[in-house]
Design an enzyme around this catalytic site. Structure first.
Site, PDB file in Angstrom:
ATOM      1  N   ASN A 110       0.891  -1.237   0.087  1.00 55.37           N
ATOM      2  CA  ASN A 110       0.018  -0.014  -0.023  1.00 55.37           C
ATOM      3  C   ASN A 110       0.710   1.207  -0.109  1.00 55.37           C
ATOM      4  O   ASN A 110       2.039   1.236   0.562  1.00 55.37           O
ATOM      5  CB  ASN A 110      -0.923  -0.092   1.371  1.00 55.37           C
ATOM      6  CG  ASN A 110      -1.803  -1.106   1.243  1.00 55.37           C
ATOM      7  OD1 ASN A 110      -2.307  -1.770   0.094  1.00 55.37           O
ATOM      8  ND2 ASN A 110      -2.355  -1.604   2.255  1.00 55.37           N
ATOM      9  N   ASP A 112      -0.705   4.267   1.028  1.00 56.78           N
ATOM     10  CA  ASP A 112      -1.599   5.210   1.357  1.00 56.78           C
ATOM     11  C   ASP A 112      -0.768   5.665   2.907  1.00 56.78           C
ATOM     12  O   ASP A 112      -1.268   6.641   3.544  1.00 56.78           O
ATOM     13  CB  ASP A 112      -2.769   4.552   1.929  1.00 56.78           C
ATOM     14  CG  ASP A 112      -2.789   3.163   2.634  1.00 56.78           C
ATOM     15  OD1 ASP A 112      -1.857   3.150   3.430  1.00 56.78           O
ATOM     16  OD2 ASP A 112      -3.569   2.403   2.188  1.00 56.78           O
ATOM     17  N   HIS A 127       6.189  -0.562  -2.397  1.00 52.35           N
ATOM     18  CA  HIS A 127       5.572   0.375  -3.536  1.00 52.35           C
ATOM     19  C   HIS A 127       5.679   1.880  -3.386  1.00 52.35           C
ATOM     20  O   HIS A 127       5.149   2.535  -4.044  1.00 52.35           O
ATOM     21  CB  HIS A 127       4.261  -0.201  -3.883  1.00 52.35           C
ATOM     22  CG  HIS A 127       4.143  -1.451  -4.588  1.00 52.35           C
ATOM     23  ND1 HIS A 127       2.695  -1.932  -4.843  1.00 52.35           N
ATOM     24  CD2 HIS A 127       4.946  -2.353  -5.157  1.00 52.35           C
ATOM     25  CE1 HIS A 127       2.923  -3.348  -5.162  1.00 52.35           C
ATOM     26  NE2 HIS A 127       4.260  -3.454  -5.571  1.00 52.35           N
ATOM     27  N   CYS A 159      15.305  23.273  -8.703  1.00 53.69           N
ATOM     28  CA  CYS A 159      15.656  23.153 -10.102  1.00 53.69           C
ATOM     29  C   CYS A 159      14.394  23.354 -11.187  1.00 53.69           C
ATOM     30  O   CYS A 159      14.852  23.572 -12.301  1.00 53.69           O
ATOM     31  CB  CYS A 159      16.341  22.005 -10.675  1.00 53.69           C
ATOM     32  SG  CYS A 159      15.426  20.479 -10.520  1.00 53.69           S
TER      33      CYS A 159
END
Length: 260
Positions: A110, A112, A127, A159
């Protein structure tokens, strides 16, 4: 085996074990109001995006590189659906177990951030997370609570290049550092592996379960649906995560009230 007996058996294993590995997927966050998987949020199941792309193409590393405004359009939509979600009882009780066991590690698919919000510290975000942005050109990074007020796509203040969420998009390699952390956890020893709210469809998610089975260690699946892991685990609980974890906590702590 009845559901009650299965819960008793899993709770007994958890009570004995001091080193637990939880593998979590979208199902654990469903009780926090987050839809389960399709494009990190269940928003595009069996349908194309408004731009005529499948979500795997829209949320790919190639699209982020070539058309960042398009990738960001769907990332921002997913984040908006997730915004305001709070950890549920499953997240909180896993974090509580970390306080009383020698080692509790969470390997999560997840993005989240709910495990960390619940208080878990030993978390491998395989992930990545929506709450960290990184520049595509320089080394600048920043943490964000949400995307409210962000210009989409956001520009790096150092940048001027496009920033992106620190997540693994479709077609991108898994983070080497996260995989190394998982290898270290397994190398140091785990006594039990619990897969919670994940289909186990990706080989790298199922691998720790098979690793444990090969060593004769107890494995558990907590998922109301049938998955790739259902036929191989030692114990299967056909419950939602936020149902199962409070029941297991009650059995492990009979003199204490459990939150629901």
């Amino acid at each position: 085996m009845s559901a009650a007996l299965a819960l008793d058996a899993v709770a007994a294993c958890m009570a004995r074990a001091e080193r637990l590995l939880f593998i979590t997927g979208a199902g654990i966050s469903a009780d926090s109001g987050l839809p389960t998987y399709r494009g990190i949020g269940g928003l595009y199941h069996d349908r194309l995006t408004a731009d005529g792309l499948c979500i795997e193409e829209a949320l790919s590393g190639a699209t982020m590189a070539a058309r960042p405004e398009l990738a960001w359009k769907y990332i921002a939509e997913i984040e908006a659906r997730c915004r305001g979600a709070q950890p549920n009882a499953a997240h909180r009780l896993i974090a509580a177990l970390e306080q009383e066991k020698s080692m509790v590690c969470v390997l999560t698919q997840n993005v989240d951030g709910l495990h960390r919000a619940a208080g878990s510290r030993n978390v491998i975000e395989l992930h990545g997370t929506l709450h960290r942005l990184c520049c595509t050109a320089c080394h600048h990074r920043r943490e964000v609570a949400d995307y409210a007020g962000l210009r989409i796509p956001p520009e790096c203040p150092l940048c001027g290049a496009t920033m992106r969420p620190d997540v693994v998009l479709f077609g991108e390699a898994l983070p080497v550092r996260a995989l190394a952390r998982l290898d270290a956890v397994l190398g140091e020893g785990v006594e039990m592996v619990l897969a919670v709210g994940t289909s186990g469809a990706f080989p790298y998610i199922a691998a720790p379960v098979h690793w444990a089975l090969q060593r004769g260690l107890p494995t558990v699946e907590i998922n109301p649906g049938e998955t790739a892991l259902s036929a191989v685990v030692t114990h299967r609980l056909r419950l939602r995560a936020a149902e199962a974890l409070p029941e297991l906590w009650r059995r492990m702590h009979p003199s204490e009230p459990a939150e629901d």
